[in-house]
Write a protein that holds these residues in place. Structure first.
Motif, PDB file in Angstrom:
ATOM      1  N   SER A 108      -9.295 -14.036 -34.871  1.00  0.00           N
ATOM      2  CA  SER A 108      -8.012 -13.955 -35.560  1.00  0.00           C
ATOM      3  C   SER A 108      -6.925 -14.701 -34.806  1.00  0.00           C
ATOM      4  O   SER A 108      -6.922 -14.742 -33.580  1.00  0.00           O
ATOM      5  CB  SER A 108      -7.638 -12.471 -35.681  1.00  0.00           C
ATOM      6  N   ASN A 110      -2.588 -15.236 -34.965  1.00  0.00           N
ATOM      7  CA  ASN A 110      -1.260 -15.031 -35.556  1.00  0.00           C
ATOM      8  C   ASN A 110      -0.459 -16.296 -35.271  1.00  0.00           C
ATOM      9  O   ASN A 110      -0.508 -16.793 -34.145  1.00  0.00           O
ATOM     10  CB  ASN A 110      -0.542 -13.848 -34.907  1.00  0.00           C
ATOM     11  N   ALA A 115       2.911  -8.384 -31.209  1.00  0.00           N
ATOM     12  CA  ALA A 115       3.524  -7.172 -30.635  1.00  0.00           C
ATOM     13  C   ALA A 115       4.961  -7.382 -30.180  1.00  0.00           C
ATOM     14  O   ALA A 115       5.371  -6.922 -29.132  1.00  0.00           O
ATOM     15  CB  ALA A 115       2.680  -6.634 -29.486  1.00  0.00           C
ATOM     16  N   GLY A 117       7.520  -6.793 -32.445  1.00  0.00           N
ATOM     17  CA  GLY A 117       8.328  -6.218 -33.518  1.00  0.00           C
ATOM     18  C   GLY A 117       8.420  -7.144 -34.720  1.00  0.00           C
ATOM     19  O   GLY A 117       9.311  -7.020 -35.542  1.00  0.00           O
ATOM     20  N   ALA A 119       5.925  -7.271 -36.854  1.00  0.00           N
ATOM     21  CA  ALA A 119       4.909  -6.714 -37.746  1.00  0.00           C
ATOM     22  C   ALA A 119       3.556  -7.419 -37.631  1.00  0.00           C
ATOM     23  O   ALA A 119       2.861  -7.614 -38.623  1.00  0.00           O
ATOM     24  CB  ALA A 119       5.411  -6.716 -39.184  1.00  0.00           C
ATOM     25  N   SER A 120       3.183  -7.803 -36.394  1.00  0.00           N
ATOM     26  CA  SER A 120       1.889  -8.460 -36.223  1.00  0.00           C
ATOM     27  C   SER A 120       0.748  -7.499 -36.539  1.00  0.00           C
ATOM     28  O   SER A 120      -0.292  -7.891 -37.047  1.00  0.00           O
ATOM     29  CB  SER A 120       1.739  -9.002 -34.806  1.00  0.00           C
ATOM     30  N   SER A 121       0.935  -6.203 -36.232  1.00  0.00           N
ATOM     31  CA  SER A 121      -0.152  -5.263 -36.502  1.00  0.00           C
ATOM     32  C   SER A 121      -0.372  -5.138 -38.010  1.00  0.00           C
ATOM     33  O   SER A 121      -1.501  -4.961 -38.460  1.00  0.00           O
ATOM     34  CB  SER A 121       0.117  -3.904 -35.873  1.00  0.00           C
ATOM     35  N   LYS A 204       7.650  -4.667 -26.772  1.00  0.00           N
ATOM     36  CA  LYS A 204       8.638  -3.589 -26.838  1.00  0.00           C
ATOM     37  C   LYS A 204       8.241  -2.405 -25.946  1.00  0.00           C
ATOM     38  O   LYS A 204       7.074  -2.239 -25.593  1.00  0.00           O
ATOM     39  CB  LYS A 204       8.810  -3.139 -28.278  1.00  0.00           C
ATOM     40  N   SER A 208       5.583   1.983 -31.925  1.00  0.00           N
ATOM     41  CA  SER A 208       5.953   2.691 -33.159  1.00  0.00           C
ATOM     42  C   SER A 208       5.262   4.045 -33.189  1.00  0.00           C
ATOM     43  O   SER A 208       5.874   5.058 -33.518  1.00  0.00           O
ATOM     44  CB  SER A 208       5.530   1.894 -34.386  1.00  0.00           C
TER      45      SER A 208
HETATM   46  N1  LIG Z   1      -4.506 -10.664 -35.880  1.00  0.00           N
HETATM   47  C1  LIG Z   1      -4.745  -9.428 -35.431  1.00  0.00           C
HETATM   48  N2  LIG Z   1      -5.969  -8.872 -35.590  1.00  0.00           N
HETATM   49  C2  LIG Z   1      -6.215  -7.629 -35.150  1.00  0.00           C
HETATM   50  N3  LIG Z   1      -5.301  -6.857 -34.536  1.00  0.00           N
HETATM   51  C3  LIG Z   1      -4.071  -7.360 -34.358  1.00  0.00           C
HETATM   52  C4  LIG Z   1      -3.723  -8.658 -34.794  1.00  0.00           C
HETATM   53  N4  LIG Z   1      -2.436  -8.904 -34.483  1.00  0.00           N
HETATM   54  C5  LIG Z   1      -1.969  -7.803 -33.868  1.00  0.00           C
HETATM   55  N5  LIG Z   1      -2.941  -6.871 -33.784  1.00  0.00           N
HETATM   56  C6  LIG Z   1      -2.845  -5.574 -33.140  1.00  0.00           C
HETATM   57  O1  LIG Z   1      -1.545  -5.073 -33.279  1.00  0.00           O
HETATM   58  C7  LIG Z   1      -0.957  -4.811 -32.003  1.00  0.00           C
HETATM   59  C8  LIG Z   1       0.538  -5.021 -32.052  1.00  0.00           C
HETATM   60  O2  LIG Z   1       1.092  -3.988 -32.797  1.00  0.00           O
HETATM   61  P1  LIG Z   1       2.531  -3.391 -32.518  1.00  0.00           P
HETATM   62  O3  LIG Z   1       2.773  -2.341 -33.545  1.00  0.00           O
HETATM   63  O4  LIG Z   1       2.656  -3.059 -31.075  1.00  0.00           O
HETATM   64  O5  LIG Z   1       3.501  -4.645 -32.716  1.00  0.00           O
HETATM   65  P2  LIG Z   1       4.126  -5.245 -34.010  1.00  0.00           P
HETATM   66  O6  LIG Z   1       3.186  -5.092 -35.142  1.00  0.00           O
HETATM   67  O7  LIG Z   1       4.558  -6.659 -33.709  1.00  0.00           O
HETATM   68  O8  LIG Z   1       5.416  -4.386 -34.221  1.00  0.00           O
HETATM   69  P3  LIG Z   1       5.822  -3.444 -35.451  1.00  0.00           P
HETATM   70  O9  LIG Z   1       4.581  -3.008 -36.185  1.00  0.00           O
HETATM   71  O10 LIG Z   1       6.554  -2.294 -34.828  1.00  0.00           O
HETATM   72  O11 LIG Z   1       6.714  -4.288 -36.305  1.00  0.00           O
HETATM   73  C9  LIG Z   1      -1.678  -5.779 -31.073  1.00  0.00           C
HETATM   74  O12 LIG Z   1      -1.634  -5.344 -29.747  1.00  0.00           O
HETATM   75  C10 LIG Z   1      -3.092  -5.767 -31.649  1.00  0.00           C
HETATM   76  O13 LIG Z   1      -3.823  -4.669 -31.188  1.00  0.00           O
END
Ligand SMILES: Nc1ncnc2c1ncn2[C@@H]1O[C@H](COP(=O)(O)OP(=O)(O)OP(=O)(O)O)[C@@H](O)[C@H]1O
Ligand SMILES: C[C@@](O)(CCOP(=O)(O)OP(=O)(O)O)CC(=O)O
Length: 397
Positions: A108, A110, A115, A117, A119-121, A204, A208
């Protein structure tokens, strides 16, 4: 060697009515329904490829070029549910290859900071679930798959649809009615755009998950939010989207961001996601709306200091007269505009705004923003021929 591979892209979504609080941590069941806008994958997206084959013994994940652990319970839960659905197909039709018995390689990427903030998760888990569901040729609908993505990260369930999306909290203890549904497709209201002001792209402090646990446990204000405020707001925001009522939509969006951050501050000990720059951006947005005497911009902040500014295409020059004037030194503008276009925003500022504004543009505000991401409402997950996996080895390209 035979490898079966499927790839998809999935979008980021930014809530306008926030999910904050779980009633069941293991199943990721929320204490309130939420609403979001799916953003265009031209600007922010996850690309995920999933492969399986009889030679693959172990599940493995590579994220942004590095091998990462798949051990988290949430990811394990997603993989388990997808395998169970595949097994059902194999049990019904013995001619199908036994994908459910083989390992999975997931690769994967991005195209934005992970991470931070942004919304990568959400995009990450949505892409993971959809890529594997396609590989397994599962017949389930996007809403059904959203129940699986939800278990990876709550907000991920909303990234299974484009446009304007609701996550219905549901009532069942097993989570079978806690899923995403489309409110309206992007074509219904394609004029909605977003300018993301990246305030701090580092990791961060409070995740969350732990932040919302603390809020549920300690904030009295939160009880009021989930019992009274959100249920009403959910109905009104849905109506505002259906009627393309921008003023209503923007007012509710800003109020809900403020309400969510108020419950964070009311947690004990308090949680701060917005920093001084974020607060100055809030004041700036109100000053802009006051200046024009109408809603030109709506801010919203997730669990971090970055600002997402929603606006309508027709108001772009009015908004950018301010924000380009302020943040012209940071990268991002050139992705959508020529030098000439940008110059026009400065002219609008000089002609219409300069000298008439009751707001002090200060240095600190300018220094706090490091990048802008210009985007708009967009579609849900898209199949792609682009693959991150080598079809001869089953490993990342
Ligand atoms: N492409 C991906 N494939 C699988 N897991 C991912 C991927 N991108 C991010 N993640 C997971 O999501 C985590 C980041 O999530 P986190 O909630 O901390 O940050 P965020 O999504 O940027 O912020 P938020 O959800 O608060 O807006 C990463 O550490 C990883 O485990
Ligand atoms: C502030 C939010 O962005 C919170 C998102 O929380 P997550 O979906 O990241 O939380 P987990 O379910 O624990 O993974 C609001 C929202 O997106 O609705």
């Amino acid at each position: 060697m035979v490898y079966y591979i499927a790839s998809t892209t999935a979008p980021v979504n930014i809530a306008t009515l926030k999910y904050w609080g779980k009633r069941d941590k293991a199943l990721n069941l929320p204490t309130n329904s939420s609403i979001s806008v799916t953003l265009s994958q031209d600007d922010l997206r996850t690309l995920t490829s999933a492969a399986t084959g009889p030679e693959l013994r172990q599940d493995k994940l590579w994220l942004n070029g590095k091998e990462e652990s798949l051990a988290s319970e949430r990811t394990q839960q997603c993989l388990k549910e997808l395998r169970t659905l595949r097994k059902q197909l194999e049990d019904e039709d013995s001619s199908l290859p036994k994908f459910s018995m083989w390992g999975l390689h997931i690769v994967s990427q991005n195209n934005f900071p992970t991470a931070a903030g942004l919304a990568s998760s959400a995009a990450g888990f949505a892409a993971l679930v959809v890529a594997i569901a396609r590989l397994y040729q599962l017949p389930q609908s996007m809403s059904e798959l959203s129940e699986i993505a939800r278990q990876g990260s709550g907000s991920a369930c909303r990234s299974l649809f484009g446009g304007y999306v609701a996550w219905e909290m549901g009532k069942e203890a097993d989570g079978s009615d806690s899923k995403a549904v489309e409110i309206s497709p992007m074509e219904h209201w394609p004029q909605l755009k977003a300018a993301i002001l990246v305030v701090n792209a580092s990791k961060k402090d409070t995740s969350s998950t732990s932040g919302m646990q603390l809020t549920v446990k300690t904030s009295e204000l939160f009880q009021e939010r989930v019992k009274t405020v959100v249920p009403q707001r959910f109905i009104h925001m849905k109506e505002a989207i259906e009627n393309k009522n921008w003023s209503r939509f923007s007012e509710l969006t800003m109020k809900d961001s403020n309400s969510f951050h108020a419950t964070c501050l009311d947690s004990y000990p308090p949680i701060f996601y917005m920093n001084d720059t974020s607060k100055k951006i809030v004041r700036l947005c109100h000053a802009i709306n006051d200046f024009y005497g109408t809603y030109v911009v709506a801010y919203t902040f997730d669990a971090g200091p970055n600002a997402v500014l929603y606006y309508l295409q027709e108001n772009e020059a009015k908004l950018f007269a301010f924000i380009y004037k302020l943040f012209d030194k940071v990268p991002g503008w050139e992705t959508k505009f020529s030098e000439q276009d940008l110059q026009k925003f400065l002219e609008v500022y000089e002609n219409d705004v300069s000298g008439k504004l009751q707001f002090e543009i200060d240095d600190e505000l300018q220094k706090g923003v490091s990048r802008v991401i210009l985007t708009q409402v967009g579609p849900g997950p898209l199949s792609t021929r682009e693959s991150l996996i080598d079809e001869n080895t089953g490993f990342p390209k």
